[in-house]
Design an enzyme around this catalytic site. Sequence first.
Site, mmCIF file in Angstrom:
data_model
loop_
_atom_site.group_PDB
_atom_site.id
_atom_site.type_symbol
_atom_site.label_atom_id
_atom_site.label_comp_id
_atom_site.label_asym_id
_atom_site.label_seq_id
_atom_site.Cartn_x
_atom_site.Cartn_y
_atom_site.Cartn_z
ATOM 1 N N GLU A 85 -4.975 0.010 8.900
ATOM 2 C CA GLU A 85 -4.913 -1.249 8.163
ATOM 3 C C GLU A 85 -3.944 -1.198 6.986
ATOM 4 O OE1 GLU A 85 -6.301 -4.234 8.625
ATOM 5 O OE2 GLU A 85 -7.128 -3.578 10.532
ATOM 6 N N HIS A 86 -3.782 -0.017 6.388
ATOM 7 C CA HIS A 86 -2.958 0.089 5.173
ATOM 8 C C HIS A 86 -1.473 0.163 5.528
ATOM 9 C CE1 HIS A 86 -1.575 1.337 1.239
ATOM 10 N NE2 HIS A 86 -2.802 1.197 0.763
#
Length: 415
Positions: A85-86
Amino acid sequence: NFVMTDQLIECVPNFSEGMNMETIRQISSEIESVEGVRLLNVDPGKDTNRTVVTFVGSPAPVIEAAFRAIRRAGELTDMSRHKGEHPRMGATDVCPLIPISNITMKETAEWSVKLAKRVGEELGIPVYLYEDAQIDKMRSNLSVFRNGEYEGFIKKIKLPEWKPDFGPSEFDAKRGGTVIGARDFLVAYNINLNTTSTRRANAIAFDVREAGRVVREGDPLTGKIVLNPDGTPKTVPGTLKAVKAIGWYIVQYGIAQISMNLTNINITPVHIAFDEVSKKANKRGIRVTGSELVGLIPLKAMLDAGKYFLRKQQRSTGVSEAELIKIAVKSLGLDELGPFKPEERIIEYQLRRIGEEKLVSMNLRAFADETASESPAPGGGSISAYVGSLGVSLATMVANLSSHKKGWDNRWEEF
């Protein structure tokens, strides 16, 4: 153990691996193998597939430990298969150095350049300098490098304006690129929401982050971008200075979060960020349920938060350090997703010398026995200080009891 006269810098590399604990262990072991370095915290995240590691020491050992960790991460990570996600661009996505004591930012930046040069030349990884280590301020912001992420890096690195500061100007499919620099202490902080919607979390993030949001026609997320007369996108700034933020959904927790970087907690401290996100969330029919700290936080930030929430309750701030931290943890909901252990998450507690804890950790009986022994410490000064502090404690007790008496509520701050 470190002493107060030591030059100390902190290093907080972010590695693009948060699920394989053996890989994380091997990278951490490289850091611990260097004498003169203390590993403070290892914080893996499964959904972000990213691990934030914190260690501290004198400059030369820290640089050596960082180099070994970057080398090992490159050997163990295959970025062509990485998902998370990052935002990220390499096996070691970013490696900042932070001055802690007896060292200037300029000196810290010089050490980061030495590390970047070594990584680029010896490991053959494309390296970019950022923040105080970067001379060209047009490319000193981390988000500028991450734009396009790893997937876009294959085209980006071929452009003349994106020539790395060190290392080859060639795309490394396995290791990607890395960003190394020097910056002030940054608090990585996630705020939990009672929603699963990434879109709504992003809307709140845009409300508060300093960069704000791009103005669009119609739909604020998908509408056509409105341009300024000079052709640049028109933006509306958010309500918090020195704050970067995005929204994401974390499968592990089953909730959306506002992921924040507080780049200057003297401008926007943790408690103000929490309250502002709570206000913006409420306006959108969403509730903040708690928050999560990534890595370490300064003691002052926790004490300030504790005092802030006590003042909001019109309660006395004349309480112990431990009580202030407890109030901060409960008010910010730092223990919602898991236990919050101050001794592990507050940087000053991690840096305390073992020898300094000997007397402090004793109970009253042991302290009295140590005083009566042939050891010259504790002596008259320690005993006088302790007796004096007990007198102050009694006075504080009376003030705290008085400040909460019925009819005296308007004088609580005076007490």
